[in-house]
Scaffold this motif. Structure first.
Motif, short mmCIF file in Angstrom:
data_model
loop_
_atom_site.label_atom_id
_atom_site.label_comp_id
_atom_site.label_asym_id
_atom_site.label_seq_id
_atom_site.Cartn_x
_atom_site.Cartn_y
_atom_site.Cartn_z
N GLU A 162 -12.72 -5.90 2.29
CA GLU A 162 -13.74 -6.58 3.09
C GLU A 162 -13.33 -8.00 3.48
O GLU A 162 -13.85 -8.56 4.45
CB GLU A 162 -15.08 -6.63 2.35
N GLU A 163 -12.44 -8.60 2.70
CA GLU A 163 -11.97 -9.95 3.03
C GLU A 163 -10.88 -9.94 4.10
O GLU A 163 -10.56 -10.99 4.65
CB GLU A 163 -11.42 -10.63 1.77
N GLU B 56 7.86 -4.35 5.17
CA GLU B 56 8.72 -3.94 4.05
C GLU B 56 7.93 -3.85 2.75
O GLU B 56 8.07 -2.90 1.98
CB GLU B 56 9.88 -4.92 3.89
N ARG B 57 7.06 -4.82 2.52
CA ARG B 57 6.22 -4.81 1.30
C ARG B 57 5.29 -3.59 1.26
O ARG B 57 4.94 -3.11 0.19
CB ARG B 57 5.39 -6.09 1.22
N LEU B 58 4.88 -3.14 2.45
CA LEU B 58 3.92 -2.04 2.55
C LEU B 58 4.58 -0.68 2.75
O LEU B 58 3.92 0.35 2.66
CB LEU B 58 2.94 -2.30 3.69
N GLY B 59 5.86 -0.69 3.08
CA GLY B 59 6.56 0.57 3.33
C GLY B 59 6.19 1.20 4.66
O GLY B 59 6.14 2.43 4.79
N ALA C 47 -4.98 0.52 3.86
CA ALA C 47 -5.87 -0.64 3.77
C ALA C 47 -5.94 -1.15 2.33
O ALA C 47 -5.91 -2.36 2.09
CB ALA C 47 -7.27 -0.28 4.28
N PHE C 48 -6.03 -0.22 1.37
CA PHE C 48 -6.04 -0.64 -0.04
C PHE C 48 -4.72 -1.31 -0.42
O PHE C 48 -4.70 -2.30 -1.16
CB PHE C 48 -6.30 0.56 -0.96
N LYS C 49 -3.62 -0.78 0.09
CA LYS C 49 -2.30 -1.36 -0.21
C LYS C 49 -2.18 -2.77 0.39
O LYS C 49 -1.66 -3.68 -0.25
CB LYS C 49 -1.21 -0.44 0.35
N ILE C 50 -2.69 -2.94 1.60
CA ILE C 50 -2.69 -4.26 2.24
C ILE C 50 -3.51 -5.24 1.40
O ILE C 50 -3.08 -6.36 1.13
CB ILE C 50 -3.24 -4.17 3.68
N ALA C 51 -4.69 -4.81 0.98
CA ALA C 51 -5.54 -5.66 0.15
C ALA C 51 -4.83 -6.04 -1.15
O ALA C 51 -4.90 -7.19 -1.59
CB ALA C 51 -6.86 -4.95 -0.14
N PRO D 164 -5.70 1.03 10.07
CA PRO D 164 -4.93 1.65 8.99
C PRO D 164 -5.74 2.71 8.25
O PRO D 164 -6.97 2.66 8.22
CB PRO D 164 -4.61 0.47 8.07
N SER D 165 -5.01 3.65 7.68
CA SER D 165 -5.67 4.65 6.82
C SER D 165 -6.27 3.92 5.62
O SER D 165 -5.89 2.77 5.32
CB SER D 165 -4.64 5.67 6.34
#
Length: 74
Positions: free
Chosen positions: A57-58, A21-24, A45-49, A40-41
């Motif tokens: 990278e973390e 939900e947070r990521l859509g 990936a940037f949205k997850i980070a 992930p695209s």
């Protein structure tokens, strides 16, 4: 690609549905990423980070990096 998504999500006591939900995205997408069945695209990936307030990278470990780390330990 390996990742720390499951651990990071558990540390925050979030379900897969909460993170989705947070990521859509769908819960199934989170499940596939955690199991290494889907990479992930870059935008995702940037949205997850961003959600975890970490760098990409973390969270994600490229397959080639694992191979390099393992071979350097021999």
């Amino acid at each position: 690609m390996k990742n720390r998504l499951r651990v990071l999500r558990a540390e925050r006591d979030w379900s897969q549905a909460d993170l989705a939900e947070r990521l859509g995205v769908s819960r199934q997408t989170i499940n596939a990423i955690e199991r290494g069945k889907y990479d992930p695209s870059l935008p995702l990936a940037f949205k997850i980070a961003q959600v975890f307030e970490l760098s990409i990278e973390e969270i994600f470990i490229p397959d080639w990096k694992e191979d390099t780390d393992i071979s350097s330990k021999k």
